[in-house]
Design an enzyme around this catalytic site. Sequence first.
Site, PDB file in Angstrom:
ATOM      1  N   SER A  92       0.808  -1.220   0.000  1.00 49.22           N
ATOM      2  CA  SER A  92       0.000   0.000   0.000  1.00 49.22           C
ATOM      3  C   SER A  92       0.837   1.264   0.000  1.00 49.22           C
ATOM      4  CB  SER A  92      -0.894   0.008   1.237  1.00 49.22           C
ATOM      5  OG  SER A  92      -0.098  -0.137   2.380  1.00 49.22           O
ATOM      6  N   THR A 194      -2.400   3.008   4.233  1.00 45.03           N
ATOM      7  CA  THR A 194      -1.489   4.137   4.106  1.00 45.03           C
ATOM      8  C   THR A 194      -0.709   4.293   5.405  1.00 45.03           C
ATOM      9  OG1 THR A 194      -2.989   5.313   2.654  1.00 45.03           O
ATOM     10  CG2 THR A 194      -1.602   6.684   4.051  1.00 45.03           C
ATOM     11  N   THR A 212       1.477   6.925   0.468  1.00 46.08           N
ATOM     12  CA  THR A 212       0.601   5.824   0.045  1.00 46.08           C
ATOM     13  C   THR A 212       0.734   5.542  -1.442  1.00 46.08           C
ATOM     14  OG1 THR A 212      -1.698   5.029   0.111  1.00 46.08           O
ATOM     15  CG2 THR A 212      -1.389   7.310  -0.513  1.00 46.08           C
ATOM     16  N   ARG A 222      -6.179   8.807 -10.715  1.00 47.96           N
ATOM     17  CA  ARG A 222      -6.876   9.076  -9.448  1.00 47.96           C
ATOM     18  C   ARG A 222      -5.881   9.473  -8.351  1.00 47.96           C
ATOM     19  NH1 ARG A 222      -6.776   7.073  -3.913  1.00 47.96           N
ATOM     20  NH2 ARG A 222      -8.834   7.400  -3.024  1.00 47.96           N
ATOM     21  N   THR A 245      -6.548   7.917   7.099  1.00 43.42           N
ATOM     22  CA  THR A 245      -6.377   6.750   6.243  1.00 43.42           C
ATOM     23  C   THR A 245      -7.764   6.263   5.844  1.00 43.42           C
ATOM     24  OG1 THR A 245      -5.405   4.530   6.103  1.00 43.42           O
ATOM     25  CG2 THR A 245      -6.289   5.173   8.223  1.00 43.42           C
ATOM     26  N   GLY A 246      -7.807   5.464   4.802  1.00 42.29           N
ATOM     27  CA  GLY A 246      -9.099   4.963   4.353  1.00 42.29           C
ATOM     28  C   GLY A 246      -9.493   5.571   3.018  1.00 42.29           C
TER      29      GLY A 246
HETATM   30  C1  SD4 Z   1      -6.297   7.032  -0.515  1.00 41.24           C
HETATM   31  N1  SD4 Z   1      -6.328   7.374   1.857  1.00 41.24           N
HETATM   32  O1  SD4 Z   1      -5.594   7.036  -1.526  1.00 41.24           O
HETATM   33  C2  SD4 Z   1      -5.646   6.680   0.801  1.00 41.24           C
HETATM   34  C3  SD4 Z   1      -5.630   5.193   0.932  1.00 41.24           C
HETATM   35  C4  SD4 Z   1      -5.540   4.676   2.319  1.00 41.24           C
HETATM   36  O2  SD4 Z   1      -5.630   2.991   3.818  1.00 41.24           O
HETATM   37  O3  SD4 Z   1      -5.407   5.362   3.263  1.00 41.24           O
HETATM   38  N2  SD4 Z   1      -5.653   3.448   2.552  1.00 41.24           N
HETATM   39  O4  SD4 Z   1      -7.495   7.262  -0.545  1.00 41.24           O
END
Ligand code: SD4
Length: 335
Positions: A92, A194, A212, A222, A245-246
Amino acid sequence: MKRRHFIKNAALSSAGLAVSGSIVGCADTPSEEKKISLAPTSKKATLPMVIATWHVIDATAKAMEILQAGGNALDAVEQGCRVEEANEKGQSVGKGGLPDRDGNVTLDACIMNKHGNCGSVVYLQNITHAVSVARKVMENTPHVMLAGEGAKQFAISEGFKIENLLTDASKKAWEKWQVEAKYKPIINIENHDTIGMLAIDKNGDISGACTTSGLAYKLGGRVGDSPIIGSGLFIDNEIGGCVATGLGEEVVKTVGSFLVVELMRQGKSPQEACEEAIGRIVNKPHSNFKDFQVGYIAVNKKGETGSYSIHQWFSMTKFQDGVNEQIQSDYFNKG
Ligand code: SD4
């Protein structure tokens, strides 16, 4: 997910530091091995300290090594994040990150210091240490953000090495995904992590960083929240810091990290601020929060911390008072 591993005591002993009895393993799915300890906020906090998203004790150990030696928080978060960027097993972040739907690994990262200065790179290809390129953007250009080919050319001019970031394992995973090629622009609870890191040094100064490879199999081009100051990361040295994160789209829509810091400015604890920021996402009319995960970690000027997510199994790694531990976050969706 393969990357989820048991915490390694070796990293702690190499840093010459104590191991907490509450350290937990982190598996793909909830298991009885997991001990839940919800992020404490009331214990008197000491400095220096560092926290990071998810289960990255090697990264927090590296950051603490720098802080203990009297290094500054900016160096600590950069070096800490680099540990995960170089870790090919982590799918990731940095080298080994999962690619977009076309097979390109594209990185997003940012960094912010005690003066409120920041640097960021988006859609960076072929350079492992995106966080260090972001720092160079902050320090060596009059800009905040560089994207794509321009970011790459800048990195090359700064001496960064061109590398193939698509490892065999990530290529295989991508090829498997292509069989069905379902484009699901959601991050669920366990599929991506991330690294975001916040540190306070011995002088009491705060810095943060975030890096990330973004959402796996995303549309080409994107960009998520992670390189966007105020969304993926925000630091105010008078108040505190936050990283997210997320599912980045949801974080961007609510300017999450800036929101958390502003809520702390208004008197909320880091924990209360993280909870309210998650509330802004899940309480929207017609929110489909059941389909995605967002998590925040935050620290205030005193070194008190908080972490909160929409769903279970988000965690924070915290190194403070000689203890490097993974702490399960409290969460909104209790069914
Ligand atoms: C994203 N926030 O590219 C990042 C991905 C992430 O745990 O945090 N994943 O949207």
